[in-house]
Design an enzyme around this catalytic site. Sequence first.
Site, PDB file in Angstrom:
ATOM      1  N   LYS A  46       0.836  -1.208   0.000  1.00 44.36           N
ATOM      2  CA  LYS A  46       0.000   0.000   0.000  1.00 44.36           C
ATOM      3  C   LYS A  46       0.870   1.258   0.000  1.00 44.36           C
ATOM      4  CE  LYS A  46      -1.680   1.680   4.068  1.00 44.36           C
ATOM      5  NZ  LYS A  46      -1.468   3.124   4.296  1.00 44.36           N
ATOM      6  N   ASN A  47       1.839   1.294   0.904  1.00 38.45           N
ATOM      7  CA  ASN A  47       2.610   2.524   1.077  1.00 38.45           C
ATOM      8  C   ASN A  47       3.517   2.821  -0.104  1.00 38.45           C
ATOM      9  OD1 ASN A  47       1.343   2.942   3.450  1.00 38.45           O
ATOM     10  ND2 ASN A  47       3.078   2.374   4.770  1.00 38.45           N
ATOM     11  N   CYS A 140      -3.830  12.660  12.929  1.00 39.78           N
ATOM     12  CA  CYS A 140      -4.641  11.446  12.849  1.00 39.78           C
ATOM     13  C   CYS A 140      -4.502  10.738  14.186  1.00 39.78           C
ATOM     14  CB  CYS A 140      -4.231  10.561  11.692  1.00 39.78           C
ATOM     15  SG  CYS A 140      -2.628   9.858  11.925  1.00 39.78           S
ATOM     16  N   ARG A 145       1.425  14.174  13.346  1.00 41.11           N
ATOM     17  CA  ARG A 145       1.859  13.968  11.956  1.00 41.11           C
ATOM     18  C   ARG A 145       2.017  15.286  11.203  1.00 41.11           C
ATOM     19  NH1 ARG A 145      -0.481   8.277   9.735  1.00 41.11           N
ATOM     20  NH2 ARG A 145       1.406   8.362   8.543  1.00 41.11           N
ATOM     21  N   ASP A 331       4.676   0.090  12.021  1.00 34.61           N
ATOM     22  CA  ASP A 331       3.442  -0.508  11.504  1.00 34.61           C
ATOM     23  C   ASP A 331       3.276  -1.983  11.909  1.00 34.61           C
ATOM     24  OD1 ASP A 331       2.802   1.896  10.378  1.00 34.61           O
ATOM     25  OD2 ASP A 331       3.274   1.339   8.318  1.00 34.61           O
ATOM     26  N   ARG A 423      -8.682  -0.128   4.660  1.00 35.85           N
ATOM     27  CA  ARG A 423      -7.781   0.854   4.057  1.00 35.85           C
ATOM     28  C   ARG A 423      -6.514   0.183   3.537  1.00 35.85           C
ATOM     29  NH1 ARG A 423      -5.490   4.514   8.012  1.00 35.85           N
ATOM     30  NH2 ARG A 423      -4.175   4.776   6.202  1.00 35.85           N
TER      31      ARG A 423
HETATM   32  C1  UD1 Z   1       4.694   6.473   6.357  1.00 41.71           C
HETATM   33  C2  UD1 Z   1       3.703   5.346   6.215  1.00 41.71           C
HETATM   34  C3  UD1 Z   1       3.255   4.842   7.588  1.00 41.71           C
HETATM   35  C4  UD1 Z   1       4.465   4.497   8.441  1.00 41.71           C
HETATM   36  C5  UD1 Z   1       5.448   5.669   8.490  1.00 41.71           C
HETATM   37  C6  UD1 Z   1       6.723   5.345   9.231  1.00 41.71           C
HETATM   38  C7  UD1 Z   1       2.570   5.862   4.168  1.00 41.71           C
HETATM   39  C8  UD1 Z   1       1.297   6.242   3.495  1.00 41.71           C
HETATM   40  N1  UD1 Z   1       2.546   5.798   5.492  1.00 41.71           N
HETATM   41  O1  UD1 Z   1       3.996   7.558   6.980  1.00 41.71           O
HETATM   42  O2  UD1 Z   1       2.440   3.692   7.401  1.00 41.71           O
HETATM   43  O3  UD1 Z   1       4.029   4.200   9.745  1.00 41.71           O
HETATM   44  O4  UD1 Z   1       5.796   6.055   7.145  1.00 41.71           O
HETATM   45  O5  UD1 Z   1       7.332   4.225   8.693  1.00 41.71           O
HETATM   46  O6  UD1 Z   1       3.565   5.598   3.514  1.00 41.71           O
HETATM   47  N2  UD1 Z   1       7.117  13.983  10.951  1.00 41.71           N
HETATM   48  C9  UD1 Z   1       7.235  15.325  11.319  1.00 41.71           C
HETATM   49  N3  UD1 Z   1       7.313  16.244  10.317  1.00 41.71           N
HETATM   50  C10 UD1 Z   1       7.260  15.915   8.991  1.00 41.71           C
HETATM   51  C11 UD1 Z   1       7.133  14.540   8.637  1.00 41.71           C
HETATM   52  C12 UD1 Z   1       7.060  13.604   9.649  1.00 41.71           C
HETATM   53  O7  UD1 Z   1       7.317  15.669  12.490  1.00 41.71           O
HETATM   54  O8  UD1 Z   1       7.323  16.792   8.137  1.00 41.71           O
HETATM   55  C13 UD1 Z   1       7.033  12.971  12.008  1.00 41.71           C
HETATM   56  C14 UD1 Z   1       5.685  12.266  12.013  1.00 41.71           C
HETATM   57  O9  UD1 Z   1       4.742  13.000  12.778  1.00 41.71           O
HETATM   58  C15 UD1 Z   1       6.042  10.948  12.639  1.00 41.71           C
HETATM   59  C16 UD1 Z   1       7.459  10.683  12.118  1.00 41.71           C
HETATM   60  O10 UD1 Z   1       7.974  11.952  11.723  1.00 41.71           O
HETATM   61  O11 UD1 Z   1       6.052  11.059  14.024  1.00 41.71           O
HETATM   62  C17 UD1 Z   1       7.538   9.717  10.961  1.00 41.71           C
HETATM   63  O12 UD1 Z   1       6.761  10.184   9.896  1.00 41.71           O
HETATM   64  P1  UD1 Z   1       6.996   9.748   8.383  1.00 41.71           P
HETATM   65  O13 UD1 Z   1       8.207   8.873   8.276  1.00 41.71           O
HETATM   66  O14 UD1 Z   1       6.953  10.972   7.556  1.00 41.71           O
HETATM   67  O15 UD1 Z   1       5.724   8.866   8.104  1.00 41.71           O
HETATM   68  P2  UD1 Z   1       4.635   9.018   6.981  1.00 41.71           P
HETATM   69  O16 UD1 Z   1       5.293   9.275   5.655  1.00 41.71           O
HETATM   70  O17 UD1 Z   1       3.568   9.941   7.424  1.00 41.71           O
END
Ligand code: UD1
Length: 448
Positions: A46-47, A140, A145, A331, A423
Amino acid sequence: MHLRVASFGIRALCGEGLKGLSMGKESILVRGNGTLSGEVKISGAKNSALKLMAASILGSGESVIHNVPDISDIAIMSDVLRRLGATVCREDHSLRIDASGVDSFSTPYELVSRMRASISVLGPLIGRFGQARVAMPGGCQIGARKIDMHLVGLESLGVMFEVDHGTLIASTPDGLHGSHVVLEFPSVGATENMLMAAVVAEGVTLIDNAAREPEIVDLCTMLCAMGARITGAGSMSIEVEGVPLEDLHPCEHTTVGDRIEAGTFLAGGALTGGPVTVQGIDPEYLRMAILKLKAMGCDVACGEDYVTVKREGDLIAADIQTLPHPGFPTDLQAQFMLLSALAEGTSVITENVFENRFMFASELMRMGADITLEDHHAIIRGVQGLQGAPVSSTDLRAGAALVLAGIVAEGYTTVYEIEHIDRGYEDYVGKLRSLGADVVRKESEERV
Ligand code: UD1
């Protein structure tokens, strides 16, 4: 006695959008004291698929993406692309995305609020149009996030942002130019958005402390097949040599297997003893999870594209901390918390990626687990067994883990709010049934 199965199918045909999706209030009824054994075919990640779909915006013409899971998040991303002007057709597990008609660079709140990953169109829209208007995603259930790292990374490429009534407006008054960026944290989403803009920036971009997830490698592979020049994918330093947008073209690409779906079924095998084999996954993607399964008393055998787990003795407690890849994936945290709940001894699980990802613990405690939460640590004292209960999916992975908990519990468990499971897991109930579980989808009635 076996429970009656209700069939579930998602059909997101050309132009149909979410029509036909089973989004009603259903639940999953699980009969306990069950076992899981056999082989299960793992779907595409999915991701990965969500970001591959977003990347297709960069190639004017028809891209074909194979091994795309039939899940509701993909249907939402199809709608996002249609809203931008693309044509999206599903043929079994392949998506044909014709991006030649993409003439809009706006993604409204109505879509972004349904799926946070819609934000991944930001990078490719900026790459294609030099501008974008994307509704700001909210937080969420698993944490705030934020998207600050996405913005800082893109700003270094020359993007200017302003927020107007909840919409993020991006512009590039002086065009996109390469730059050297060090991400504060190896954010998956920030790395992806930067990549999808940097591929058409003038000059060279270096992303340091980049995310190393297999899904990042998959995205880079597709972008390179479209004509991008990227080296270092899968390492902490990714280098992108920008090319003119006209040099990017549509391509055909096959999505990698879903390591989280695979890890979920392996957790199910470890829980019940198995043996359970997951087919269609590179064991390399699951190295840390496999190490933990072994530490917890399981036998694990790996081949080129499969992993088998079985267990004869008791589950043994093991400490886990979630970290960016190749660390233990957040995850899979809930699924392994379930294993710890039934293991001999006390385990500590530390959640380092999302600040609020222990909601699953309270549902599991309702089934008899002994868990204490302290900040971002969960202390889990193993118990002899769990009891079936009505429980709610608090997020996608928690929902999947609760169904597994129901399979080993005594009595019946009803898992509510299963739209979270839909989802990200294609035919979860069907796959569990093929492994021998007594699980069924049903229309939700009044909760008891
Ligand atoms: C993706 C995955 C999710 C997985 C996560 C970590 C998808 C659709 N989702 O989510 O299933 O759990 O990677 O492996 O691919 N953060 C910030 N600022 C930012 C970006 C991130 O503070 O600009 C924080 C987030 O709040 C979180 C952490 O960094 O606490 C990790 O986030 P990130 O690696 O970006 O995860 P996603 O891409 O949202």
